[in-house]
Design an enzyme around this catalytic site. Structure first.
Site, PDB file in Angstrom:
ATOM      1  N   GLY A 129      45.854  36.610  28.205  1.00 23.40           N
ATOM      2  CA  GLY A 129      45.159  35.453  27.645  1.00 23.40           C
ATOM      3  C   GLY A 129      44.273  34.773  28.669  1.00 23.40           C
ATOM      4  CD  GLU A 246      41.228  43.770  32.861  1.00 18.56           C
ATOM      5  OE1 GLU A 246      41.387  42.611  33.286  1.00 18.56           O
ATOM      6  OE2 GLU A 246      40.971  44.049  31.682  1.00 18.56           O
TER       7      GLU A 246
END
Ligand SMILES: Cc1cc2nc3c(=O)[nH]c(=O)nc-3n(C[C@H](O)[C@H](O)[C@H](O)COP(=O)(O)OP(=O)(O)OC[C@H]3O[C@@H](n4cnc5c(N)ncnc54)[C@H](O)[C@@H]3O)c2cc1C
Length: 412
Positions: A129, A246
């Site tokens: 989120g 990531e």
């Protein structure tokens, strides 16, 4: 450069290879091996448990939390062998690649004991989120807020583009916990349970009828007070760590999915005669060169880590990596669609087949829009220069933090 691996790493390779040969379904390594949809489904369901049992998932994580504590060289060999075998390795990208390593780096002992074993066993799944409608590239501008009420944080606000929010058990969420602090300094990184009345998720249906990401609305959502990673208002550095994971890719295996995919594109060009076209030939040769660059840069990074060279050139490779592979992939998929020509416009996928696109997990195909593996990869490649930080933002990072160029002007 020494391109052989040490003897103990080769011994370990034999161990991994033997395990894979014993546990993968019969015929897995045979030319033309196929599974029926039912067989594949059963295989996918059982495989994560087998990986957990064999302790292959996140094997470089510390033993005290259920990992194997594998040294770098062995972890690389493990990844190489799984790639070579075409065996799936991942349980839950958000858990094992993003939040797991972040908790290991910044979490308290209690957080590690609570969450790491459950990530390893696949007991809990996660979503990320970070992005909001007005905070994507400018992530520090986020407005979702969390206020302490007794033993809980109360969260209000909205996230968007939240992949797998529809079924995740937890969200690692960035929320503003000090509205008066400078914007990077008033953010906390919370581990918040998803299944509660204060959280509503709405799928975002895309043009191809898939809905892999969601809007997430927080209305007085509750999160335990102790689930803050990196300290209250210390969330920015933790978020940057997650983004680093990531954007990173396995040094010596990252290029392999592109190499395999390119072989398929070359075969397609040979089959349909487009390989005779000099422009196509040039495009394919160009793509091949880029894959070789990824391979060599991967080996350079590995060598630098193993020998702890702290080479400035190698440090820049990490920063350029995401930009390089995502732009390569977008371009090569455009070339692939050009090679496929008009037949490439026809949807020839079989949504029941549950095939996977190497490197992406489940295929983006469904009854409404039955895209083939190649078409799915083409669509997904359009998103790769966006998620995890856009290619333009990567250029800013390289310019400012690696090359030392002046910072871009900020609006007054
Ligand atoms: C497939 C996919 C999955 C995603 N999954 C998640 C997820 O699970 N969780 C999550 O939190 N987010 C997720 N995202 C969101 C993603 O992180 C954002 O889309 C991304 O950070 C860009 O933000 P934005 O969309 O608001 O674009 P914007 O920030 O509005 O950017 C629009 C354009 O302006 C350019 N731009 C903006 N600022 C600058 C600048 N300073 N200099 C130069 N150019 C600039 C950008 O490069 C881009 O081209 C996902 C996105 C995609 C595509």
């Amino acid at each position: 450069m020494e391109l052989t691996y040490p003897a103990d790493a080769e011994e370990f390779r034999a161990e991994v290879r033997a395990w894979l040969e014993e546990h993968l379904p019969d015929g897995w390594f045979d030319e033309g091996f196929e599974m029926t949809p039912a067989e594949r489904k059963a295989f996918n369901q059982g495989w994560t448990a087998q990986l957990h049992e064999g302790r292959w998932l996140c094997a470089s994580w510390p033993e005290e939390y259920g990992g194997r504590g594998l040294p770098t060289m062995h972890a690389v060999v493990l990844a190489e062998e799984f790639h070579r075998a075409g065996a799936p390795m991942r349980a839950d990208f958000f858990g094992d690649t993003l939040v797991g390593p972040t908790i290991l780096q910044w979490g308290t002992d209690e957080q590690k004991r609570e969450f790491i074993p459950k990530i390893l066993s696949g007991e809990i799944s996660w979503c990320q989120g970070f992005s909001e409608p007005d905070a994507g590239s400018d992530l520090a501008g986020l407005k979702t807020k969390a206020e302490l009420d007794g033993d809980e944080w109360v969260i209000n606000g909205q996230k968007i583009w939240t992949t797998q929010a529809g079924y995740a058990d937890y969200i690692f969420v960035l929320a503003r916990t000090d509205p008066d602090a400078p914007k990077h300094k008033g953010i906390s990184y919370l581990l918040c349970p998803m299944k509660q009345p204060g959280i509503e998720v709405r799928p975002i249906k895309q043009i191809d009828a898939s809905a892999e990401f969601y809007e997430v609305f927080f209305t007085d959502a509750r999160c335990p007070k102790d689930n803050v990673v990196g300290g209250v208002n210390g969330g920015w550095k933790v978020a940057m760590t997650t983004l680093g994971f990531e954007r990173g890719t396995s040094a010596t295996t990252g290029y392999r999915r592109f190499e395999k995919e390119l072989e398929g594109i070359v075969e397609l060009a040979q089959r349909n005669g487009r390989a005779q076209d000099p422009k196509v030939r040039q495009g394919l040769a160009h793509a091949w060169s880029k894959v070789q660059i990824m391979k060599i840069n991967g080996l350079r990074s590995l060598s630098s880590v193993l020998h702890d060279t702290k080479d400035k050139g190698v440090a820049t490779l990490g920063a350029t990596n995401k930009m390089f592979w995502s732009e390569y992939h977008r371009d090569v998929m455009e070339l692939a669609m050009e090679i496929a020509g008009m037949p490439g416009q026809i949807l020839t996928g079989n949504p029941q087949a549950e095939e996977s696109v190497p490197g992406y997990g489940a295929r983006r195909t469904n009854d409404e829009y039955p895209a083939s593996v190649l078409q799915s990869a083409f669509f997904f490649s359009r998103s790769e220069t966006i998620w995890g930080g856009t290619a333009q933002i990567q250029r800013n990072i390289v310019g400012e933090r690696v090359l030392g160029l002046p910072k871009e002007p900020k609006p007054a």
